[in-house]
Design an enzyme around this catalytic site. Structure first.
Site, PDB file in Angstrom:
ATOM      1  N   GLY A   1       0.860  -1.185   0.000  1.00 19.39           N
ATOM      2  CA  GLY A   1       0.000   0.000   0.000  1.00 19.39           C
ATOM      3  C   GLY A   1       0.891   1.227   0.000  1.00 19.39           C
ATOM      4  N   ALA A   2       0.669   2.154  -0.917  1.00 12.04           N
ATOM      5  CA  ALA A   2       1.599   3.270  -1.088  1.00 12.04           C
ATOM      6  C   ALA A   2       1.927   4.016   0.213  1.00 12.04           C
ATOM      7  CB  ALA A   2       1.042   4.223  -2.158  1.00 12.04           C
TER       8      ALA A   2
ATOM      9  N   ASP B   1      -1.088   4.890  -6.431  1.00  7.25           N
ATOM     10  CA  ASP B   1       0.301   4.690  -6.019  1.00  7.25           C
ATOM     11  C   ASP B   1       1.187   5.822  -6.485  1.00  7.25           C
ATOM     12  OD1 ASP B   1      -1.017   1.877  -6.131  1.00  7.25           O
ATOM     13  OD2 ASP B   1       0.747   1.684  -4.838  1.00  7.25           O
TER      14      ASP B   1
ATOM     15  N   LYS C   1      -3.391  -0.094  -8.844  1.00  7.73           N
ATOM     16  CA  LYS C   1      -3.388  -1.532  -9.040  1.00  7.73           C
ATOM     17  C   LYS C   1      -3.913  -1.942 -10.412  1.00  7.73           C
ATOM     18  CE  LYS C   1      -2.044  -3.804  -6.866  1.00  7.73           C
ATOM     19  NZ  LYS C   1      -0.598  -4.080  -7.058  1.00  7.73           N
TER      20      LYS C   1
END
Ligand SMILES: CSC[C@H]1O[C@H](OP(=O)(O)O)[C@H](O)[C@@H]1O
Length: 344
Positions: A53-54, A233, A244
């Site tokens: 997860g960014a 992201d 994603k």
């Protein structure tokens, strides 16, 4: 044993001299923590998607910098080399670069107690992320009048410092009675939607229906979905969004079916140095992650796989980018510069 508070289940916990990471590869069936005792172990955990997860990987790397300073002492060259290993753990999420740039500024200020100053900055990065998610939840939640929503991958407390980005908007809108049900793409091949998003929403008591990505078109054609709500992201200067794999297809489908498309991400995910989506590095992961499921082959031996794990959604397909600094409708170059200029 999970660690949860009002901001959801914690994925990253600083434990005095090490970083505790909830092993997201094992969820939802097994709740297990990994203890990273060095910056290199943090980099390995990011690369191996123990933590993902960014925002979450940026926060983990920020804490990794603390351990790097402890272990490198006065050897600044070694310290910066370790910082570089943290940055290079995964290529697409700009949050890694952003978090380590903040820690690099702490190093350049040459404080008396470098480890202490880096820890203070890491905690600030963590706390700011949660506050940003709460702010985005309120801003983005207010855009959702009613109906159900579709989301992709996992953008909850597991992907951030807490509360979540797109899932934070969903939490806020559901709490205000604006959402009936959440439809979550399972999100092959890593199954962040099935294994993580559904787990978070069930724990929150928010109605969730899982679907395979291939069903998204039929779901949008059926009607009843008011928004597709996703994370990011990296957001380029012209508003193109890397997220994603599968996000771009959802945006095309949403536009075709007249469903609005919202991207939710903190300004730490906006990269004004990257001019457009074509300039964003897209991570390709090992073929085995696609050729197997739960460790078992799903394809004939000898088959190869093409496994990019992000794609780029052009700004023109996005109806709103929600950040803690404000909302950009119909995001474009001007909108992003105005937004980021506001933040400066
Ligand atoms: C809140 S950012 C979450 C973002 O990160 C995910 O990628 P990954 O699970 O590979 O780290 C996905 O792109 C989500 O939108």
């Amino acid at each position: 044993m999970t660690i949860r508070d009002n901001d959801g289940v914690r994925a990253v916990v600083w434990a005095g001299d090490r970083l505790r990471l909830l092993d997201q590869r094992r969820l939802p069936g097994v709740v297990e923590w990994i203890e990273a005792t060095s910056a290199i172990e943090v980099a390995d955990a990011i690369r191996d998607m123990v933590v993902r997860g960014a925002p979450a990987i940026g926060i983990a790397a920020a804490y990794g910098a603390v351990m790097a300073a402890r272990d490198c002492g006065d050897d600044r060259l070694s310290l910066l080399a370790v910082f570089d290993q943290l940055v290079r753990a995964r290529p697409t999420a700009v949050n890694l670069h952003w978090a380590l740039a903040r820690q690099r500024r702490v190093v350049d200020a040459a404080p008396q107690d470098l480890s202490g100053a880096l820890l203070e900055e890491a905690v600030a990065i963590h706390d700011e992320d949660i506050a940003a998610n709460r702010r985005m939840g309120a801003l983005g939640g207010a855009l959702i009048e009613s109906g159900d929503v579709l989301t992709h991958c996992n953008t909850g407390s597991l992907a951030t410092g807490g509360y979540g980005t797109a899932l934070g908007v969903i939490r806020s809108a559901y709490g205000d009675g604006r959402i009936g049900r959440v439809y979550a793409d399972e999100t092959r091949p890593w199954l962040q939607g099935a294994r993580l998003t559904a787990w978070e929403l069930v724990q929150d008591g928010i109605p969730v229906s899982l679907l395979c990505e291939g069903a998204a078109a039929a779901l949008l054609a059926r009607g009843g979905i008011s928004w597709v709500v996703v994370g990011a992201d990296r957001i380029a200067a012209n508003g193109d969004v890397a997220n994603k794999i599968g996000t771009y297809g959802l945006a095309v489908l949403a536009r075709h079916h007249g469903v609005r498309f919202m991207v939710v991400a903190p300004t730490s995910t906006v990269d004004m140095e990257t001019p457009d989506g074509a300039s964003i590095p897209i991570e390709t992961r090992p073929a085995q992650e696609l050729l197997t499921l739960a460790g078992r082959p799903v394809a004939a031996a000898g088959a190869d796989a093409w496994n990019p794990v992000f794609d780029v959604t052009p700004a023109g397909l996005i109806d709103a980018i929600v950040t803690e600094a404000g909302i950009v409708e119909q995001p474009g170059l001007a909108g992003m510069h105005e937004l980021m200029g506001q933040r400066a």
